[in-house]
Design a protein around this motif. Structure first.
Motif, PDB file in Angstrom:
ATOM      1  N   ARG A   1       0.835  -1.208   0.000  1.00 30.27           N
ATOM      2  CA  ARG A   1       0.000   0.000   0.000  1.00 30.27           C
ATOM      3  C   ARG A   1       0.868   1.254   0.000  1.00 30.27           C
ATOM      4  NH1 ARG A   1      -4.198  -1.112   4.749  1.00 30.27           N
ATOM      5  NH2 ARG A   1      -4.930   0.988   4.206  1.00 30.27           N
ATOM      6  N   ALA A   2       1.971   1.227   0.757  1.00 31.45           N
ATOM      7  CA  ALA A   2       2.871   2.391   0.789  1.00 31.45           C
ATOM      8  C   ALA A   2       3.466   2.636  -0.586  1.00 31.45           C
ATOM      9  CB  ALA A   2       3.978   2.179   1.821  1.00 31.45           C
TER      10      ALA A   2
ATOM     11  N   LEU B   1       1.360   4.628  -2.954  1.00 29.86           N
ATOM     12  CA  LEU B   1       1.103   6.012  -2.562  1.00 29.86           C
ATOM     13  C   LEU B   1       1.807   6.974  -3.508  1.00 29.86           C
ATOM     14  CD1 LEU B   1      -0.095   7.851  -0.304  1.00 29.86           C
ATOM     15  CD2 LEU B   1       2.113   7.656   0.832  1.00 29.86           C
ATOM     16  N   SER B   2       1.063   7.908  -4.027  1.00 30.06           N
ATOM     17  CA  SER B   2       1.640   8.946  -4.883  1.00 30.06           C
ATOM     18  C   SER B   2       2.187  10.062  -3.995  1.00 30.06           C
ATOM     19  CB  SER B   2       0.553   9.504  -5.809  1.00 30.06           C
ATOM     20  OG  SER B   2       0.994  10.674  -6.444  1.00 30.06           O
TER      21      SER B   2
ATOM     22  N   ALA C   1      -0.296  12.793  -3.499  1.00 28.81           N
ATOM     23  CA  ALA C   1      -1.650  12.428  -3.069  1.00 28.81           C
ATOM     24  C   ALA C   1      -2.143  13.434  -2.032  1.00 28.81           C
ATOM     25  CB  ALA C   1      -1.648  11.016  -2.481  1.00 28.81           C
TER      26      ALA C   1
ATOM     27  N   ALA D   1       1.597  13.377   1.920  1.00 29.46           N
ATOM     28  CA  ALA D   1       1.825  11.927   1.863  1.00 29.46           C
ATOM     29  C   ALA D   1       3.210  11.589   2.403  1.00 29.46           C
ATOM     30  CB  ALA D   1       1.664  11.431   0.421  1.00 29.46           C
ATOM     31  N   ARG D   2       4.211  12.367   2.054  1.00 25.07           N
ATOM     32  CA  ARG D   2       5.571  12.088   2.513  1.00 25.07           C
ATOM     33  C   ARG D   2       5.704  12.327   4.015  1.00 25.07           C
ATOM     34  NH1 ARG D   2       8.403  15.885  -0.853  1.00 25.07           N
ATOM     35  NH2 ARG D   2      10.292  15.224   0.193  1.00 25.07           N
TER      36      ARG D   2
ATOM     37  N   LEU E   1       4.183   9.301   5.802  1.00 24.96           N
ATOM     38  CA  LEU E   1       5.059   8.126   5.837  1.00 24.96           C
ATOM     39  C   LEU E   1       6.092   8.262   6.955  1.00 24.96           C
ATOM     40  CD1 LEU E   1       5.730   7.438   2.057  1.00 24.96           C
ATOM     41  CD2 LEU E   1       4.493   5.958   3.662  1.00 24.96           C
TER      42      LEU E   1
ATOM     43  N   PHE F   1      -2.975   5.324   5.897  1.00 27.14           N
ATOM     44  CA  PHE F   1      -3.055   4.924   4.482  1.00 27.14           C
ATOM     45  C   PHE F   1      -4.456   5.168   3.933  1.00 27.14           C
ATOM     46  CE2 PHE F   1       0.737   1.729   4.333  1.00 27.14           C
ATOM     47  CZ  PHE F   1       1.607   2.783   4.587  1.00 27.14           C
TER      48      PHE F   1
ATOM     49  N   PHE G   1      -5.041   8.632   2.817  1.00 27.45           N
ATOM     50  CA  PHE G   1      -4.550   8.958   1.478  1.00 27.45           C
ATOM     51  C   PHE G   1      -5.075   8.021   0.398  1.00 27.45           C
ATOM     52  CE2 PHE G   1      -1.798  11.383   4.132  1.00 27.45           C
ATOM     53  CZ  PHE G   1      -1.544  12.532   3.386  1.00 27.45           C
TER      54      PHE G   1
ATOM     55  N   VAL H   1      -4.998   4.719   0.045  1.00 30.21           N
ATOM     56  CA  VAL H   1      -4.283   3.489  -0.344  1.00 30.21           C
ATOM     57  C   VAL H   1      -4.508   2.394   0.682  1.00 30.21           C
ATOM     58  CG1 VAL H   1      -2.489   4.625  -1.710  1.00 30.21           C
ATOM     59  CG2 VAL H   1      -2.090   4.228   0.724  1.00 30.21           C
TER      60      VAL H   1
END
Length: 152
Positions: free
Chosen positions: A16-17, A20-21, A24, A33-34, A37, A147, A150, A152
């Motif tokens: 899933r990670a 990830l765009s 996103a 998104a970053r 993470l 997740f 976002f 995912v």
């Protein structure tokens, strides 16, 4: 109930990670998104002792959350609320390239997955003392929660 120690859970989350765009947009909250993470990785770092934690401050009214049945309900059953801010230490790592952030998260999740059960883990700021099973479940749910944030 899935936890990080459930067979296949780490592979599922890493897949899933990887989907990830970097651009996103979140369905709720303000993390990129970053940043998300890195935040998810930082929570694992707190649990495995890579980021030092302070003992939780005694706060009036939290004791019921440290005992059955409330602790069990929140850790294992009830949906997680949006917008709850974690401790500052859970926002320590700065994003790099998304591929590197995914690799770092994978390494951390595998590290917890492969760890031996312990008697003493860091305490949770709300739920207090946590078992290996508790942390396994919380780390899975926390990662899944973000997740889903976002898509995912």
């Amino acid at each position: 109930m899935k936890g990080i120690k459930t067979p296949g859970a780490v592979s599922e989350l890493v897949g899933r990670a990887r989907a990830l765009s970097p651009d996103a947009r979140p369905r709720w909250g303000s993390l990129t998104a970053r940043q998300m993470l890195c935040h998810v990785g930082d929570v694992v770092r707190l649990v495995v002792g890579e980021i030092p934690t302070r003992p939780p401050r005694p706060r009036t009214g939290l004791r019921p959350f440290q005992r059955f049945p409330l602790k069990h309900l929140f850790l294992y059953l009830l949906p997680w609320p949006h917008g709850v801010r974690g401790p500052k230490a859970a926002f320590t790592t700065q994003p790099t390239a998304i591929d590197e952030d995914v690799k770092a998260l994978e390494s951390l999740l595998r590290r917890f997955h492969e760890s031996e059960p312990k008697e003493e883990w860091p305490s949770h700021p709300i739920f207090g003392r946590m078992t290996t099973r508790d942390w396994s479940r919380v780390l899975y749910r926390h990662t899944d929660h973000h997740f889903r944030q976002f898509g995912v």
